[in-house]
Design a protein around this motif. Structure first.
Motif: not given
Length: 297
Positions: A199-225
């Motif tokens: 929540p502290e970020l003030r920089t415009p941020t683009l996050i690109i996740g991958a649907q079949s990511d098993t290393v950084a699953p989107v449900a526990s990484h990209s989406v919460p970020f």
């Protein structure tokens, strides 16, 4: 006199109407998008879908290798840059690879981004096992070297800097943006981090996740970020349909298209790229999930 006054009023009204443009979201993406306002940071011709998806942009590029023995705080790397000096200075972006990877894993991004009008520094980390917090610190060290000591420092606007990374490097880009809110943009590619809230970020941020990511699953990484970012922050989440964690390690048109548009919009403040970000792309064959704070301020 009355007829003359009416005629002048009609003339002024018609001129004003002629200057009205369609809203950015309505601009056809197969035609160049232009803006009337003069932006001193605009670089290159007006964008089109074809120009964003091309493997090379309008600028010829060169590169220079930086030995880890010449720098401190990170492991050296390769700088890619436009060869021309006639267009003034360029924005710059430092890029970190992921866990156990080296700069070669993201080397395709170097000339692709540089040819669109950026100085790009793809780094090696101090060790291939460095964690995201360390990678964030190293990205900032790389930017300091780039703007203060590198052979291409004269080509860079030190006030227009960005960070980017893959996996733990993507998590590192969030760390760097947290540390330095003056950064103009952050791009996190299938990012991994134990810290799930930003929540502290003030920089415009683009996050690109991958649907079949098993290393950084989107449900526990990209989406919460993404969901933890401030509601007022320009932010977008794109999830590559069917893609794995390693999608950023080979030439990828959706990643390049979104990254170039994001960097152009927020590093160069180039509103010609707004129609390629807002409205956000639809869920479909390319993306399995899309979220955005469009319209951006």
């Amino acid at each position: 006199m009355k007829n003359l006054t009416v005629g002048l009023a009609l003339t002024v009204l018609l001129a004003a109407c002629a200057g009205v443009q369609s809203p950015p979201g309505a601009a056809p993406q197969d035609q160049p998008v232009t803006t009337q306002a003069v932006n001193p940071f605009e670089r290159g011709p007006a964008p089109t879908t074809a120009s964003l998806e091309a493997t090379r942009g309008p600028y010829a590029t060169s590169s220079t290798s930086v030995s880890r023995l010449r720098v401190s705080g990170f492991g050296g790397g390769t700088i890619y840059y436009p060869t021309t000096t006639s267009d003034g200075t360029f924005g710059a972006v430092a890029v970190s690879p992921g866990y156990t990877a080296t700069q070669s894993s993201l080397s395709w991004l170097g000339p692709r981004l540089a040819s669109q009008g950026f100085v790009v520094f793809i780094i090696d980390t101090n060790t291939i096992y460095d964690q995201p917090s360390s990678r964030g610190t190293q990205l900032l060290a790389a930017l300091r070297y780039l703007t203060g000591s590198s052979d291409v420092r004269g080509r860079i606007d030190p006030n227009r800097l960005a960070v980017m990374g893959h996996s733990m490097g993507g998590g590192g880009s969030l760390e760097a943006a947290k540390t330095n809110p003056a950064l103009k943009a952050a791009v996190a590619l299938t990012p991994w981090n134990t810290d799930k809230t930003w929540p502290e970020l003030r920089t415009p941020t683009l996050i690109i996740g991958a649907q079949s990511d098993t290393v950084a699953p989107v449900a526990s990484h990209s989406v919460p970020f993404y969901t933890s970012l401030a509601a007022t922050l320009p932010r977008t989440y794109l999830e590559l349909r069917g893609a794995s964690h390693f999608a950023p390690n080979t030439s990828n048109t959706p990643i390049a298209r979104a990254s170039v548009a994001w960097l152009k919009r927020f590093v160069d403040n180039d509103l010609r790229y707004s129609p390629f970000l807002c409205p956000a792309p639809a869920v479909g064959t390319t993306y399995s999930d899309v979220r955005s704070s469009c319209p951006f301020n």
